[in-house]
Scaffold this motif. Structure first.
Motif, PDB file in Angstrom:
ATOM      1  N   PRO A 161       8.912   3.000  -6.573  1.00 32.27           N
ATOM      2  CA  PRO A 161       8.018   3.239  -7.711  1.00 32.27           C
ATOM      3  C   PRO A 161       8.184   4.634  -8.292  1.00 32.27           C
ATOM      4  O   PRO A 161       8.630   5.559  -7.615  1.00 32.27           O
ATOM      5  CB  PRO A 161       6.617   3.053  -7.103  1.00 32.27           C
ATOM      6  CG  PRO A 161       6.796   3.224  -5.639  1.00 32.27           C
ATOM      7  CD  PRO A 161       8.178   2.769  -5.323  1.00 32.27           C
ATOM      8  N   GLU A 166       3.074   7.570  -5.579  1.00 26.85           N
ATOM      9  CA  GLU A 166       3.355   6.152  -5.385  1.00 26.85           C
ATOM     10  C   GLU A 166       4.606   5.952  -4.527  1.00 26.85           C
ATOM     11  O   GLU A 166       4.660   5.039  -3.690  1.00 26.85           O
ATOM     12  CB  GLU A 166       3.520   5.477  -6.739  1.00 26.85           C
ATOM     13  CG  GLU A 166       2.247   5.379  -7.568  1.00 26.85           C
ATOM     14  CD  GLU A 166       1.848   6.677  -8.261  1.00 26.85           C
ATOM     15  OE1 GLU A 166       0.748   6.745  -8.830  1.00 26.85           O
ATOM     16  OE2 GLU A 166       2.651   7.655  -8.229  1.00 26.85           O
ATOM     17  N   SER A 167       5.604   6.798  -4.726  1.00 26.20           N
ATOM     18  CA  SER A 167       6.830   6.696  -3.938  1.00 26.20           C
ATOM     19  C   SER A 167       6.569   7.035  -2.472  1.00 26.20           C
ATOM     20  O   SER A 167       7.126   6.406  -1.570  1.00 26.20           O
ATOM     21  CB  SER A 167       7.894   7.636  -4.518  1.00 26.20           C
ATOM     22  OG  SER A 167       9.051   7.640  -3.710  1.00 26.20           O
ATOM     23  N   TYR A 170       4.983   4.118  -0.856  1.00 26.48           N
ATOM     24  CA  TYR A 170       6.024   3.116  -0.591  1.00 26.48           C
ATOM     25  C   TYR A 170       6.730   3.422   0.735  1.00 26.48           C
ATOM     26  O   TYR A 170       6.936   2.533   1.573  1.00 26.48           O
ATOM     27  CB  TYR A 170       7.011   3.116  -1.757  1.00 26.48           C
ATOM     28  CG  TYR A 170       8.212   2.215  -1.594  1.00 26.48           C
ATOM     29  CD1 TYR A 170       8.099   0.832  -1.700  1.00 26.48           C
ATOM     30  CD2 TYR A 170       9.482   2.759  -1.366  1.00 26.48           C
ATOM     31  CE1 TYR A 170       9.219   0.007  -1.574  1.00 26.48           C
ATOM     32  CE2 TYR A 170      10.601   1.946  -1.239  1.00 26.48           C
ATOM     33  CZ  TYR A 170      10.453   0.569  -1.339  1.00 26.48           C
ATOM     34  OH  TYR A 170      11.561  -0.241  -1.210  1.00 26.48           O
ATOM     35  N   ARG A 378      -5.286   6.721  -7.693  1.00 30.59           N
ATOM     36  CA  ARG A 378      -3.891   6.329  -7.976  1.00 30.59           C
ATOM     37  C   ARG A 378      -3.341   5.482  -6.825  1.00 30.59           C
ATOM     38  O   ARG A 378      -2.631   4.494  -7.056  1.00 30.59           O
ATOM     39  CB  ARG A 378      -3.035   7.574  -8.175  1.00 30.59           C
ATOM     40  CG  ARG A 378      -3.126   8.188  -9.565  1.00 30.59           C
ATOM     41  CD  ARG A 378      -2.295   9.460  -9.670  1.00 30.59           C
ATOM     42  NE  ARG A 378      -0.874   9.225  -9.448  1.00 30.59           N
ATOM     43  CZ  ARG A 378       0.026  10.215  -9.333  1.00 30.59           C
ATOM     44  NH1 ARG A 378      -0.359  11.479  -9.421  1.00 30.59           N
ATOM     45  NH2 ARG A 378       1.304   9.923  -9.148  1.00 30.59           N
ATOM     46  N   ALA A 379      -3.693   5.872  -5.599  1.00 28.82           N
ATOM     47  CA  ALA A 379      -3.268   5.060  -4.450  1.00 28.82           C
ATOM     48  C   ALA A 379      -3.917   3.680  -4.497  1.00 28.82           C
ATOM     49  O   ALA A 379      -3.281   2.666  -4.189  1.00 28.82           O
ATOM     50  CB  ALA A 379      -3.615   5.772  -3.146  1.00 28.82           C
ATOM     51  N   ASN A 381      -4.898   2.056  -7.237  1.00 25.39           N
ATOM     52  CA  ASN A 381      -4.188   1.299  -8.283  1.00 25.39           C
ATOM     53  C   ASN A 381      -2.867   0.742  -7.764  1.00 25.39           C
ATOM     54  O   ASN A 381      -2.487  -0.399  -8.065  1.00 25.39           O
ATOM     55  CB  ASN A 381      -3.921   2.199  -9.487  1.00 25.39           C
ATOM     56  CG  ASN A 381      -5.136   2.365 -10.383  1.00 25.39           C
ATOM     57  OD1 ASN A 381      -6.013   1.505 -10.424  1.00 25.39           O
ATOM     58  ND2 ASN A 381      -5.200   3.477 -11.101  1.00 25.39           N
ATOM     59  N   GLU A 382      -2.158   1.540  -6.960  1.00 29.81           N
ATOM     60  CA  GLU A 382      -0.870   1.110  -6.439  1.00 29.81           C
ATOM     61  C   GLU A 382      -1.035  -0.021  -5.434  1.00 29.81           C
ATOM     62  O   GLU A 382      -0.242  -0.966  -5.397  1.00 29.81           O
ATOM     63  CB  GLU A 382      -0.157   2.305  -5.803  1.00 29.81           C
ATOM     64  CG  GLU A 382       1.279   2.040  -5.396  1.00 29.81           C
ATOM     65  CD  GLU A 382       2.239   1.897  -6.565  1.00 29.81           C
ATOM     66  OE1 GLU A 382       3.455   1.713  -6.321  1.00 29.81           O
ATOM     67  OE2 GLU A 382       1.795   1.957  -7.741  1.00 29.81           O
ATOM     68  N   ARG A 386       1.020  -3.247  -6.654  1.00 33.99           N
ATOM     69  CA  ARG A 386       2.297  -3.463  -5.971  1.00 33.99           C
ATOM     70  C   ARG A 386       2.150  -4.229  -4.666  1.00 33.99           C
ATOM     71  O   ARG A 386       3.068  -4.963  -4.268  1.00 33.99           O
ATOM     72  CB  ARG A 386       2.980  -2.121  -5.705  1.00 33.99           C
ATOM     73  CG  ARG A 386       4.369  -2.241  -5.080  1.00 33.99           C
ATOM     74  CD  ARG A 386       5.035  -0.885  -4.940  1.00 33.99           C
ATOM     75  NE  ARG A 386       5.348  -0.298  -6.213  1.00 33.99           N
ATOM     76  CZ  ARG A 386       6.508  -0.453  -6.859  1.00 33.99           C
ATOM     77  NH1 ARG A 386       7.476  -1.194  -6.323  1.00 33.99           N
ATOM     78  NH2 ARG A 386       6.719   0.110  -8.030  1.00 33.99           N
TER      79      ARG A 386
END
Length: 735
Positions: A161, A166-167, A170, A378-379, A381-382, A386
């Motif tokens: 991502p 976000e990365s 992941y 943000r986490a 949302n991810e 995803r």
């Protein structure tokens, strides 16, 4: 040469590297499937112990070498497989960190390439010697690996991502699948029945829905709540069920306190699992809520609910379930949940993959620290976009997170027409005493003639002052003190007594800090609340006239008279001042006013700089260090609560004879509290770390930050006030 993965177990069995890699790959693939990453996680499992195909590691198993790092060898092989393509960087990070913790690709890249350069010296993790330190060793390991896995072919990797946060998440998800698979495979080597007590996949949402409805019917049958309130409770329950039939994603539930959100949220979650095939339900409670009450409610419906929070005293059979979150319904805290999403440690991240394809209910959403809000959401949302997680943020005071300019926040509201409900369920009149300072003695004087009253203050010293005054003027058995100066078992007992007295109509005067506000079902005729952030005031009002009597409840918001500071930190102060600037005629019953409050509060606010810098630098360790929901500099002290005296005696004996370890501290959780007193060493002794755990402290008598009161000072823990040390210079905390 035969390459072994581990030393022989108690039965003399010694798994080969091939056997171990096969088993880890199978588990890792299984854990990666809900993330739609099964082929990738299978490959990571297959490569993680590549560094054990070396003489150096085999010498470790023979006992003739120590300090060898095999993890970097697997990362090196993954790097060679993908020729350093960016999509493979998270693979290298996950493999390299599977023992010592996550380190960014850029920090290990030089070591990975140094293996092929005879002019460079290769360094392993944590100062250890790398198992693979030269090109020849890499080729030898490759030959052995290809012999064991002749059909190995690296799969095509998905694009990671965008965005460092976000990365990094992941990478943590890949890491989670690998670590859990590795730990599980290793445990099975020693205990073939490990999964029988470390995994619970018996999730039947249809049966649980029936139990929920039966339980709710029983409550309704004996309810003495106001008829209008019961009508709205039914409406919230039914609406949550209907919305549970909707698609996966991000939801909010905004409804007044006392409208039965606990059961309604479970209704949403069960219907959602049934409709969308979700694997589990995770209930996240505020980090200092008294979770026992919520747990009792859920346990009436879900017999095998797993409770995993920072003060839980887990039985042996539940500890592995808690480590893995491999259970159908889990109750945890926001500290456990969110800090794991930003951790760099294998044990913390092990459970993360089980969040995927789950329903997560975050109760009391307003409790997120503002300086962590953007990163946290943000986490979230991810997770939703995803990893196929559905998240529900529930509260009576829904923060307008969309007001944050650095955040994309577009949830679906379960009850968008909630303004009418807030107006109809108004059960209190608010008296704002904000134009003057009110002495704490005056609050005690006003409480004395009342038979159903609670005062909630921001600081523990304020609570003690009011309680001391009440003990002077009222019978002792009518006054109750409720702060985190009481251990969890003591607090639970106090709440039980308070609830019984209120039910029987006996005089009951309670003085508390904010620990009473979230998740505690108590109902007073009158509530005093020291000026605080809006959500705290509304939560306090939710303890007043909770069941909607004919007469309005009375809530008095006052400014304490005190020459010292009134709030524990600047943010709390700013939020309280924002309330003061808006009232009167501010209404806590108007969602528009609540929205305006959060818009003012969030205007120009951002996450703390040290956290955003750590994320931008892709520093896993610094991110974990900076993402803390509680900035806690206190220590743990085990206290002689009278009703747990035998437990205290047993724990004290074990600690003084053996030192502190995780098992004993788990056993002592119900009589353990956090102490901030600067003079604690005068009254208590620090327990050394258990001898078998001292290796990590270089053999020194390292402190455990766990204390016991010296025998002559045990009287400083009382039935009335909990722990109160004389002339203490304590941290003047909110709780």
């Amino acid at each position: 040469m035969e390459y072994y993965a581990k030393s022989p177990n108690a039965q003399g069995n010694q798994p080969t590297v091939k056997e171990h890699l096969q088993r880890v790959a199978e588990f890792a693939q299984m854990y990666g499937e809900p993330l739609k990453l099964g082929e990738v996680t299978k490959m990571i499992g297959q490569l993680h112990d590549f560094g054990k195909y070396t003489q150096a590691f085999q010498d470790v198993l023979k006992g003739i070498r120590t300090g060898v790092d095999h993890a970097m060898g697997g990362a090196c092989f993954a790097e060679a497989c993908y020729k350093g393509r960016p999509s493979s960087h998270p693979i290298a990070e996950a493999i390299n960190g599977h023992h010592g913790g996550l380190v960014a690709y850029d920090e290990i890249k030089g070591e990975l390439y140094a293996v092929a350069d005879p002019k460079k010296t290769v360094h392993g993790n944590a100062g250890k010697a790398p198992a693979i330190a030269a090109k020849e060793q890499l080729l030898t390991a490759n030959t052995a690996f290809r012999k064991d896995f002749p059909d190995f072919k690296p799969p095509k990797l998905p694009k990671p991502p965008e965005g460092e946060l976000e990365s990094m998440l992941y990478t943590r998800m890949l890491f989670s699948c690998l670590v859990d698979a590795d730990y599980t495979a290793s445990a099975l080597d020693n205990d073939s029945a490990y999964l029988s007590h470390a995994e619970n996949n018996c999730f039947d949402p249809r049966t649980l829905l029936k139990r929920l409805n039966d339980y709710r019917d029983g409550i309704k049958r004996y309810s003495n709540a106001d008829k209008t309130l019961n009508i709205y409770r039914d409406r919230v329950f039914e609406k949550c069920g209907e919305m549970g039939d909707g698609p996966e994603g991000l939801y909010t539930l905004t409804a007044p306190t006392g409208t039965g959100k606990t059961l309604a949220l479970l209704h949403f979650a069960l219907r959602h699992c049934l409709r969308n095939g979700k694997q589990r339900i995770i209930i996240v409670l505020p980090f200092l809520t008294l979770a026992e009450q919520n747990a009792e409610i859920y346990e009436n419906i879900v017999s095998d609910v797993l409770i995993d929070h920072s003060q839980s005293d887990l039985p042996d059979e539940a500890r592995e379930l808690a480590a893995r979150w491999s259970a159908p319904v889990i109750i945890t805290t926001s500290v456990r949940f969110f800090e794991a999403l930003f951790s760099d440690r294998p044990a913390d991240c092990r459970k993360l993959h089980n969040i995927a394809d789950s329903v997560v209910v975050f109760d009391e959403a307003q409790s997120l620290p503002v300086n962590l809000t953007t990163s946290t959401l943000r986490a979230v949302n991810e997770l939703c976009s995803r990893y196929h997680t559905t998240m529900v943020f529930s509260t009576a005071t829904q923060p307008d997170f969309a007001a944050r300019k650095d955040l994309d926040w577009t949830p679906r509201e379960i009850i968008p027409e909630n303004k009418e409900m807030f107006a109809a369920l108004r059960r209190t009149e608010i008296e704002w005493r904000l134009d003057r300072k009110t002495p704490l003695e005056t609050v005690a004087e006003e409480m004395s003639p009342l038979d159903s009253v609670c005062t909630i203050v921001n600081l523990r010293r304020h609570a003690r002052q009011i309680a001391d005054a009440l003990y002077q003027s009222c019978p002792k058995n009518t006054v109750f003190f409720l702060t985190t100066d009481l251990c969890p078992a003591h607090r639970s007992r106090q709440i039980e007594i308070i609830r019984q007295r209120l039910h029987e109509g006996k005089p009951c005067r309670v003085v508390a800090t904010q620990c009473i506000e979230a998740g505690v079902d108590l109902d007073f005729k009158t509530v005093y609340r020291a000026l605080a952030p809006l959500d705290a005031i509304i939560q306090a009002a939710g303890r007043c006239n909770r069941n909607g009597r004919d007469q309005m409840g009375r809530v008095i918001v006052f400014c304490p008279e005190d020459s010292r500071r009134l709030y524990p930190d600047d943010w709390y102060n700013n939020a309280a001042v924002t309330v003061q600037e808006m009232s009167p005629p501010f209404s806590i019953h108007d969602p528009d006013n609540i929205r305006e409050y959060y818009q003012r509060l969030f205007d120009g606010s951002t996450d703390k700089k040290t956290l955003t810098e750590a994320i931008d630098a892709r520093s896993f360790a610094q991110t974990a260090a900076q993402y803390k929901l509680i900035d806690n500099a206190g220590v743990q002290i085990i206290v002689p609560y009278a009703e747990k005296r035998e437990l205290y005696k047993s724990i004290s004996k074990q600690l003084r004879e053996q030192g502190a370890d995780a098992r004993i501290l788990k056993e002592a959780a119900s009589i353990t509290l956090t102490c901030f007193d600067k003079n604690l060493d005068i009254y208590a002794e620090e327990i050394p770390v258990a001898r078998r755990n001292r290796a990590r402290f270089d053999g020194q008598m390292a402190g455990s930050r766990v204390y016991l009161l010296r025998p002559q000072y045990e009287e400083y823990y009382s039935a009335e006030m909990g722990l109160h040390l004389p002339q203490g210079e304590e941290f003047d905390g909110i709780w």
